[in-house]
Design an enzyme around this catalytic site. Structure first.
Site, mmCIF file in Angstrom:
data_model
loop_
_atom_site.group_PDB
_atom_site.id
_atom_site.type_symbol
_atom_site.label_atom_id
_atom_site.label_comp_id
_atom_site.label_asym_id
_atom_site.label_seq_id
_atom_site.Cartn_x
_atom_site.Cartn_y
_atom_site.Cartn_z
ATOM 1 C CE1 TYR A 144 1.541 4.926 -5.638
ATOM 2 C CE2 TYR A 144 3.618 5.664 -4.681
ATOM 3 C CZ TYR A 144 2.536 4.808 -4.674
ATOM 4 O OH TYR A 144 2.444 3.843 -3.706
ATOM 5 C CG ASP A 201 8.717 5.712 0.917
ATOM 6 O OD1 ASP A 201 7.879 5.309 0.081
ATOM 7 O OD2 ASP A 201 9.935 5.481 0.799
ATOM 8 C CB THR A 241 1.162 0.678 -7.411
ATOM 9 O OG1 THR A 241 0.784 -0.383 -8.289
ATOM 10 C CG2 THR A 241 0.386 0.588 -6.120
ATOM 11 N N GLY A 300 -2.959 -7.616 -5.815
ATOM 12 C CA GLY A 300 -1.680 -6.957 -5.565
ATOM 13 C C GLY A 300 -0.919 -7.670 -4.454
ATOM 14 C CD GLN A 301 4.644 -6.409 -3.959
ATOM 15 O OE1 GLN A 301 5.522 -7.116 -3.467
ATOM 16 N NE2 GLN A 301 4.830 -5.129 -4.209
ATOM 17 C CG ASP A 351 -12.510 0.552 -12.586
ATOM 18 O OD1 ASP A 351 -11.572 1.028 -11.896
ATOM 19 O OD2 ASP A 351 -12.553 0.630 -13.822
#
Ligand SMILES: NC(=O)c1ccc[n+]([C@@H]2O[C@H](COP(=O)([O-])OP(=O)(O)OC[C@H]3O[C@@H](n4cnc5c(N)ncnc54)[C@H](OP(=O)(O)O)[C@@H]3O)[C@@H](O)[C@H]2O)c1
Length: 295
Positions: free
Chosen positions: A127, A104, A64, A12-13, A38
């Site tokens: 989420y 947030d 995400t 991921g980022q 996992d």
């Protein structure tokens, strides 16, 4: 003392940025990707912590997919709440501190922004709800845990708004972007730098240290998605920047509802961690420069 970090998430980022920047810190990272563990399986993740006995665990992976989470609530809950809770408990068992990353989107954005860490939460979507459950689970399981709430994460890699906008512009289609949601864009690189610096501090911090708990981290400034797109094009395309039309959230129907203004207050970050992130426009310059260099 070199800090032993166990990092969940490699692709991921944030995961990518942590691994890139690790050589600049006194840390030794063992990083586990989906093939190694996992995160839908809490017990398997906890076993990894107990086997590897790190000083600090960093959870850089998460479920995400904000819209998909509405139809995959169990999967989102497992990855974002049950597994972080199990990892935190295992970390407590082996004496490791834990850094968890949240969002947030725990706030409804309907008033009161910028929100402080102790402001009332009320997630609007699955989420956000599962991430909030994750925050609570890690806090309950390990007194030496920190949940870092961040927002609008962008980087030169992975899936994110900067890359999506540039792709859509390159296709030459007319663009409309919502102009009634605002927040703080955050560079994954800046977040990773904060986490790595913190790992060295938290490894030695006792339970009760003021830095455990919840903190907000985002780049400085606030913008709407539309104006964010305008700035991306200004920096990346200059005179060739396309027109960006405006759209209302109410007219852009998505499976998950989004907060209109979940902007986080950054006072605690500065007060308790001595950190003042740079402006999002400056962070964006680095991302655009890297994307251009890779072209
Ligand atoms: N992106 C944002 O705008 C944003 C905003 C606020 C907060 N955050 C939070 O910031 C943190 C980092 O986000 P990011 O943008 O770096 O995320 P990202 O780029 O979407 O990457 C998600 C990562 O999680 C991994 N993952 C998902 N499900 C998994 C599973 N079942 N088992 C193992 N790995 C799994 C993915 O692995 P694969 O590559 O194998 O799928 C990927 O490495 C997360 O906690 C996120 O909730 C992000």
């Amino acid at each position: 003392m070199t800090v032993k970090i166990l990092q969940f998430g490699t692709t991921g980022q944030l995961g990518v940025e942590l691994l890139r920047q690790a050589p600049a810190h006194d840390v030794a990272i063992t990083a586990l990707g989906r093939g190694d563990c996992d995160l839908a399986d809490p017990a398997a993740a906890a076993r990894k912590v107990e086997e590897l006995r790190p000083d600090v665990v960093v959870i850089a992976a998460a479920y995400t997919a904000v819209d998909l989470a509405e139809s995959e609530q169990d999967a989102a809950h497992a990855v974002n709440a049950a597994t972080p809770g199990a990892i935190a408990a295992a970390a407590a068992k082996v004496g490791a501190a834990l850094i968890n990353v949240s969002t947030d989107y725990v706030f409804d954005g309907e008033g009161g922004a910028p929100y402080a860490e102790d402001a009332a939460t009320n997630p609007l979507n699955t989420y956000g709800r599962t991430k909030l459950e994750g925050e609570k689970a890690v806090a309950a399981a390990n007194p030496r845990s920190l949940s870092i709430r961040t927002s609008w994460v962008v980087s030169p890699h992975g899936k994110n708004f900067v890359k999506t906008m540039l792709r859509v512009a390159a296709a030459g289609n007319p663009l409309k972007v919502v102009d009634d949601q605002s927040g703080r864009p955050t560079s994954a690189a800046d977040l990773a730098g904060f986490i790595l610096g913190l790992a060295e501090t938290l490894a030695a911090a006792p339970a009760g240290d003021r830095r455990f708990g919840i903190v907000h981290f985002a780049n400085d400034g606030e913008v709407t998605w539309r104006d964010f797109a305008v700035e991306i094009f200004r920096q990346a395309l200059g005179d060739a920047a396309p027109e960006v039309g405006a759209q209302k959230t109410a007219d852009y129907v998505t499976p998950a509802k989004r907060p209109l203004r979940a902007t986080m207050d950054l006072t605690r970050l500065n007060r308790d961690f001595g950190v003042s992130p740079r402006a999002w426009q400056t962070a964006l310059k680095d991302i655009i420069a890297e994307l251009k260099a890779a072209d």
